[in-house]
Design a protein around this motif. Sequence first.
Motif, PDB file in Angstrom:
ATOM      1  N   ARG A 106      63.153  56.804 -48.968  1.00 30.69           N
ATOM      2  CA  ARG A 106      61.950  56.482 -49.732  1.00 30.69           C
ATOM      3  C   ARG A 106      61.213  57.789 -50.046  1.00 30.69           C
ATOM      4  N   LEU A 107      60.822  57.959 -51.318  1.00 28.72           N
ATOM      5  CA  LEU A 107      60.061  59.158 -51.689  1.00 28.72           C
ATOM      6  C   LEU A 107      58.890  58.753 -52.571  1.00 28.72           C
ATOM      7  N   ARG A 108      57.698  59.203 -52.178  1.00 26.59           N
ATOM      8  CA  ARG A 108      56.518  58.959 -52.997  1.00 26.59           C
ATOM      9  C   ARG A 108      56.012  60.290 -53.559  1.00 26.59           C
ATOM     10  N   ILE A 109      55.543  60.235 -54.791  1.00 23.72           N
ATOM     11  CA  ILE A 109      55.000  61.433 -55.430  1.00 23.72           C
ATOM     12  C   ILE A 109      53.522  61.195 -55.732  1.00 23.72           C
ATOM     13  N   VAL A 110      52.683  62.147 -55.340  1.00 19.96           N
ATOM     14  CA  VAL A 110      51.264  62.106 -55.695  1.00 19.96           C
ATOM     15  C   VAL A 110      51.058  63.195 -56.740  1.00 19.96           C
ATOM     16  N   TYR A 111      50.467  62.822 -57.870  1.00 18.20           N
ATOM     17  CA  TYR A 111      50.280  63.788 -58.954  1.00 18.20           C
ATOM     18  C   TYR A 111      48.800  63.826 -59.335  1.00 18.20           C
TER      19      TYR A 111
ATOM     20  N   GLU B 276      64.282  66.045 -45.970  1.00 20.08           N
ATOM     21  CA  GLU B 276      63.488  65.124 -45.152  1.00 20.08           C
ATOM     22  C   GLU B 276      62.151  64.771 -45.811  1.00 20.08           C
ATOM     23  N   VAL B 277      61.820  65.424 -46.926  1.00 23.72           N
ATOM     24  CA  VAL B 277      60.515  65.191 -47.562  1.00 23.72           C
ATOM     25  C   VAL B 277      60.411  63.753 -48.086  1.00 23.72           C
ATOM     26  N   THR B 278      59.301  63.073 -47.754  1.00 16.18           N
ATOM     27  CA  THR B 278      59.120  61.690 -48.219  1.00 16.18           C
ATOM     28  C   THR B 278      57.822  61.505 -49.036  1.00 16.18           C
ATOM     29  N   VAL B 279      56.926  62.498 -48.962  1.00 17.84           N
ATOM     30  CA  VAL B 279      55.707  62.460 -49.790  1.00 17.84           C
ATOM     31  C   VAL B 279      55.540  63.845 -50.410  1.00 17.84           C
ATOM     32  N   ALA B 280      55.557  63.899 -51.758  1.00 24.16           N
ATOM     33  CA  ALA B 280      55.440  65.188 -52.448  1.00 24.16           C
ATOM     34  C   ALA B 280      54.173  65.191 -53.287  1.00 24.16           C
ATOM     35  N   LEU B 281      53.376  66.239 -53.110  1.00 26.03           N
ATOM     36  CA  LEU B 281      52.144  66.378 -53.892  1.00 26.03           C
ATOM     37  C   LEU B 281      52.307  67.465 -54.947  1.00 26.03           C
TER      38      LEU B 281
END
Length: 223
Positions: free
Chosen positions: A175-180, A143-148
């Motif tokens: 939809r999945l967004r990654i913040v790095y 269910e994760v859609t935003v990963a930091l």
Amino acid sequence: MIGYVFEKVVKPPYVRARRFVGNALFDRRYHVETDGEVSIAELGLSDPRSVRYQPAGVMRLRRILPPREVSEDDVFIDFGSGKGRAVLQAALHYPFRRVYGVELSERMHEIAQRNVETCRNRLRCRDVRLIRADAATFDIPDEVTVALFNNPFVGGLFEAVVARLLESVDRHPRRLRIVYGNPVEEDALLRTGRVRPVRTLRGWRPEKEWARSNAFRLYEVTR
Ligand SMILES: C[S@@+](CC[C@H](N)C(=O)[O-])C[C@H]1O[C@@H](n2cnc3c(N)ncnc32)[C@H](O)[C@@H]1O
């Protein structure tokens, strides 16, 4: 000449002081303990690919991913959640349905648990799940859609976790967004051929390496 003196002499201590005050005020405001650096040895970790604890600046997440771009269907995860600074940011300021924090160090995990309990009544998202686990073997919820990733680990460890994240999207397309943050392994991320950079936040710093270490990037995973 005046510009040079401002850039090299005046601005660095100003930036440092601003960050120091911002971080200290966050901890004071919420009665939590998230500030300070903790070495690998103090974390009780032995894998040389793990990175020491160093929390994200208090405004970094909101600047790279404004809360208006998150909905109540989104679910956040912080890989290497440390004392829970980013987990708290996500739960305090965003309408996330659920917030996960995965942290390997027992000491950090316990501090994060205390921090979340301390401000539970102020959280916008109350469903916060802190898990003490190695991110390399943690089963990523589909269910994760935003990963930091705030530079929690490097090398093959980072690549393995990214591969698991992409497998999760393939299993359960979404939809999945990654913040790095401090994206030292950006090349590895781009080599997957599955991410598209969307936005970059450059922290102003006088030297190139220092500036990179303060940068945050947002990516969108493509199918
Ligand atoms: C740079 S700190 C990031 C802290 C937090 N995400 C933030 O932004 O405030 C990196 C964290 O990753 C954790 N870490 C390192 N290796 C890990 C692993 N294999 N699994 C889970 N956490 C790990 C460290 O213990 C440390 O707390």
